[in-house]
Design an enzyme around this catalytic site. Sequence first.
Site, mmCIF file in Angstrom:
data_model
loop_
_atom_site.group_PDB
_atom_site.id
_atom_site.type_symbol
_atom_site.label_atom_id
_atom_site.label_comp_id
_atom_site.label_asym_id
_atom_site.label_seq_id
_atom_site.Cartn_x
_atom_site.Cartn_y
_atom_site.Cartn_z
ATOM 1 N N CYS A 148 45.649 44.179 45.868
ATOM 2 C CA CYS A 148 44.244 43.993 46.235
ATOM 3 C C CYS A 148 43.863 44.834 47.458
ATOM 4 C CB CYS A 148 43.992 42.520 46.529
ATOM 5 S SG CYS A 148 42.297 42.182 47.047
ATOM 6 N N GLU A 155 30.942 43.128 51.883
ATOM 7 C CA GLU A 155 30.327 43.631 50.656
ATOM 8 C C GLU A 155 29.981 42.493 49.701
ATOM 9 O OE1 GLU A 155 32.349 48.018 50.203
ATOM 10 O OE2 GLU A 155 33.561 46.322 49.618
ATOM 11 N N CYS A 171 36.653 43.973 40.797
ATOM 12 C CA CYS A 171 37.589 43.026 41.415
ATOM 13 C C CYS A 171 38.688 43.760 42.157
ATOM 14 C CB CYS A 171 38.301 42.210 40.346
ATOM 15 S SG CYS A 171 37.269 41.029 39.559
ATOM 16 N N CYS A 198 28.468 38.483 43.285
ATOM 17 C CA CYS A 198 29.834 38.238 43.755
ATOM 18 C C CYS A 198 29.787 38.340 45.277
ATOM 19 C CB CYS A 198 30.753 39.300 43.151
ATOM 20 S SG CYS A 198 32.441 39.205 43.763
ATOM 21 N N CYS A 203 40.964 39.691 54.775
ATOM 22 C CA CYS A 203 41.676 38.605 54.101
ATOM 23 C C CYS A 203 43.090 38.532 54.653
ATOM 24 C CB CYS A 203 41.721 38.860 52.595
ATOM 25 S SG CYS A 203 42.510 37.515 51.666
ATOM 26 N N CYS A 218 47.770 40.077 49.042
ATOM 27 C CA CYS A 218 48.182 40.291 47.657
ATOM 28 C C CYS A 218 48.386 41.798 47.486
ATOM 29 C CB CYS A 218 47.113 39.776 46.687
ATOM 30 S SG CYS A 218 46.878 37.996 46.825
HETATM 31 N N1 SAH Z 1 40.913 35.402 47.329
HETATM 32 C C1 SAH Z 1 40.327 34.982 46.099
HETATM 33 C C2 SAH Z 1 39.066 35.738 45.698
HETATM 34 C C3 SAH Z 1 39.073 37.227 45.846
HETATM 35 S S1 SAH Z 1 39.935 38.156 44.625
HETATM 36 C C4 SAH Z 1 41.363 35.040 44.988
HETATM 37 O O1 SAH Z 1 42.460 35.519 45.224
HETATM 38 O O2 SAH Z 1 41.086 34.550 43.896
HETATM 39 C C5 SAH Z 1 39.091 37.859 43.119
HETATM 40 C C6 SAH Z 1 39.928 38.151 41.883
HETATM 41 O O3 SAH Z 1 40.197 39.548 41.798
HETATM 42 C C7 SAH Z 1 41.278 37.458 41.897
HETATM 43 O O4 SAH Z 1 41.549 36.869 40.653
HETATM 44 C C8 SAH Z 1 42.258 38.594 42.142
HETATM 45 O O5 SAH Z 1 43.517 38.294 41.614
HETATM 46 C C9 SAH Z 1 41.559 39.747 41.456
HETATM 47 N N2 SAH Z 1 41.965 41.057 41.889
HETATM 48 C C10 SAH Z 1 42.402 41.430 43.107
HETATM 49 N N3 SAH Z 1 42.694 42.750 43.129
HETATM 50 C C11 SAH Z 1 42.422 43.225 41.900
HETATM 51 C C12 SAH Z 1 42.478 44.512 41.305
HETATM 52 N N4 SAH Z 1 42.876 45.578 41.988
HETATM 53 N N5 SAH Z 1 42.118 44.643 40.014
HETATM 54 C C13 SAH Z 1 41.665 43.567 39.317
HETATM 55 N N6 SAH Z 1 41.575 42.337 39.833
HETATM 56 C C14 SAH Z 1 41.952 42.164 41.108
#
Ligand code: SAH
Length: 366
Positions: free
Chosen positions: A140, A113, A357, A126, A133, A137
């Site tokens: 996420c 996406e 995000c 984006c 991945c 996390c």
């Molecule tokens: N792997 C990279 C880029 C992808 S995530 C990273 O971790 O930075 C991009 C951003 O979205 C990161 O700052 C992550 O912490 C945030 N993010 C992930 N899940 C989220 C969520 N459910 N709500 C808001 N931000 C989120």
Amino acid sequence: MCSGLPKTALGLRIRATLSEKRMKPNLKGLLKEELVDFFREMDEPAYRAHQLMQWLYNKKVSSFEEMTNLPKTLREKLAENATVTSLSIQEIQRSEDGACKYLLRLSDGELIESVYIPDERRRTLCISSQVGCAFKCRFCATGKMGFTRQMDASEIVDQIVTVNRDLSADERIGNIVIMGMGEPLHNYKNLLKAVRLMVDESGLQIGGRKITISTVGLVPQIDRLADEGLNIRLAISLNASTNRLRSRLMPINEKYPIEMLIKSARNFYKKTGNRLTFEYVLIGDTNDSIQDANQLIDLTSSFPCKVNLIPYNPRKESLYRPSSAAVKNRFYQQLQARHPYAVTLRRSRGGDISAACGQLGIRPNG
Ligand code: SAH
């Protein structure tokens, strides 16, 4: 393993054609110097590389046939000896706020996406860097998918080309955030190649300052990036201000704990002179107290940087929830009052189409 084609003459012929196809180099995703070499081997002048890149990255054509400033014989030779892959648009979802989520199909059928986010000042895309991945996390959606495969450089840049082609003639993407699916620094080589194609004047012509790589915090790769001489922006997903909490939310913290990460961030700033951004997802009753805010200030005040607070975006099955508006504002105000450097609160876009995000993740009912 073999393709399962019948062992007849026809089967053998098809198999031979398939392997010929696989042998043809994909010219999309090659750096300019690689294309110059490619053309040199064909006894063609170096400027063909620039001409070809203009077609690949800046114009709405998809075959050699349409590249009309190349001699016809060369176009035929190219069609015989090379290929140019393209992503295909599987679906577009439009948010009420103007953001658009593109579901894109890669040549092996995998789906990724990209999210187009226009505002008054700029047109941002984006983009994803991996299918899935590996970092898990907890908050996420992509983390839940697990890791499928790396994206190659052509697939990474082609997200920009594909969306540019879908936009109207007066719109063009000028800002890239590598914050979609995947961990960009876990696909270092392909990512760097893609970034070089983004900044190349024969390529996408996007200034390095308009490109942001967001990382989960891979210390060796951040150190390596600091030495690349690329004038790009870096964002580090911090998300917690104690190792205990960060390890709970982001398992990678066990390997690269906060002190190591901050040291590497400081080194990046010293070497590049670029202020990086610490991203902090505000999660209800998890990392949003005043004590958390004060610890975050202490951690991020020792060298010039920025702090970007991101309201947590839930999905149906989320374990966590967003902070209330009052708590979010209190946290933000505390940072505004005490932090020596810039603090911003991100306005999330595309929440109604799961394009915000941490909401990107391909699932049957996702
Ligand atoms: N792997 C990279 C880029 C992808 S995530 C990273 O971790 O930075 C991009 C951003 O979205 C990161 O700052 C992550 O912490 C945030 N993010 C992930 N899940 C989220 C969520 N459910 N709500 C808001 N931000 C989120």
